[in-house]
Design a protein around this motif. Structure first.
Motif, PDB file in Angstrom:
ATOM      1  N   ALA A  71      41.763  55.173  39.275  1.00 26.86           N
ATOM      2  CA  ALA A  71      40.531  55.582  40.269  1.00 26.86           C
ATOM      3  C   ALA A  71      39.398  54.764  40.334  1.00 26.86           C
ATOM      4  CB  ALA A  71      40.218  56.851  39.606  1.00 26.86           C
ATOM      5  N   ARG A  72      38.932  54.142  39.006  1.00 26.46           N
ATOM      6  CA  ARG A  72      37.932  53.122  38.927  1.00 26.46           C
ATOM      7  C   ARG A  72      38.167  51.960  39.755  1.00 26.46           C
ATOM      8  NH1 ARG A  72      34.075  52.200  34.407  1.00 26.46           N
ATOM      9  NH2 ARG A  72      32.888  50.410  34.894  1.00 26.46           N
ATOM     10  N   LEU A  73      39.415  51.543  39.595  1.00 22.43           N
ATOM     11  CA  LEU A  73      39.978  50.316  40.399  1.00 22.43           C
ATOM     12  C   LEU A  73      39.789  50.566  41.917  1.00 22.43           C
ATOM     13  CD1 LEU A  73      42.701  48.660  38.402  1.00 22.43           C
ATOM     14  CD2 LEU A  73      40.498  47.597  38.628  1.00 22.43           C
ATOM     15  N   LEU A  74      40.150  51.707  42.239  1.00 29.02           N
ATOM     16  CA  LEU A  74      40.444  51.999  43.740  1.00 29.02           C
ATOM     17  C   LEU A  74      38.849  52.031  44.318  1.00 29.02           C
ATOM     18  CD1 LEU A  74      43.185  54.456  44.167  1.00 29.02           C
ATOM     19  CD2 LEU A  74      43.212  52.147  44.872  1.00 29.02           C
ATOM     20  N   TYR A  75      37.967  52.638  43.408  1.00 33.30           N
ATOM     21  CA  TYR A  75      36.488  52.659  43.851  1.00 33.30           C
ATOM     22  C   TYR A  75      36.125  51.408  43.934  1.00 33.30           C
ATOM     23  CZ  TYR A  75      31.722  53.494  43.519  1.00 33.30           C
ATOM     24  OH  TYR A  75      30.148  53.620  43.825  1.00 33.30           O
ATOM     25  N   MET A  76      36.222  50.299  42.943  1.00 35.07           N
ATOM     26  CA  MET A  76      35.578  49.120  43.067  1.00 35.07           C
ATOM     27  C   MET A  76      36.364  48.274  44.280  1.00 35.07           C
ATOM     28  SD  MET A  76      33.176  48.821  41.042  1.00 35.07           S
ATOM     29  CE  MET A  76      32.950  47.202  40.997  1.00 35.07           C
ATOM     30  N   ARG A  77      37.583  48.490  44.566  1.00 35.45           N
ATOM     31  CA  ARG A  77      38.021  47.692  45.583  1.00 35.45           C
ATOM     32  C   ARG A  77      37.388  48.158  46.784  1.00 35.45           C
ATOM     33  NH1 ARG A  77      44.010  47.935  42.861  1.00 35.45           N
ATOM     34  NH2 ARG A  77      43.876  46.529  41.371  1.00 35.45           N
TER      35      ARG A  77
END
Length: 98
Positions: A71-77
């Motif tokens: 979820a954090r990676l998707l948010y940052m992307r």
């Protein structure tokens, strides 16, 4: 308590910065988020790489932990669009068009 903090004298600084790099308007946008402790960068997120990278032993552990959080990676992307491109349109009249 003072006994526990006796070895922790001095000033400690934690800093997080986010930079948006624009090439040819919003044709190519890059988001770089840097994590710095006492003037030493220990980790960063680079949207061109698409994940966190660690530069110190602590930073490598943090990067591994953050990269394991989908979820954090998707948010940052997605922040390339929600943060950088959005703010480009907000500030363009004051920066680019002057």
């Amino acid at each position: 308590s003072p006994e526990l903090c006796a070895g922790l004298t001095g000033v400690f600084q934690e800093l997080k910065t986010a930079e948006c790099h624009f090439i040819n308007g919003t044709e190519k946008v890059r988001l770089v988020e840097r994590y710095i402790y006492n003037r030493q960068q220990y980790a960063m997120f680079d949207s061109d790489v698409g994940r966190y990278v660690g530069f110190t032993p602590h930073g490598e552990k943090q990067a591994q932990y953050w990269n394991s959080n989908r979820a954090r990676l998707l948010y940052m992307r997605a922040a390339v669009h929600t943060l950088c491109r959005y703010n480009y349109e907000v500030f363009r009249p004051f920066t680019v068009e002057r």
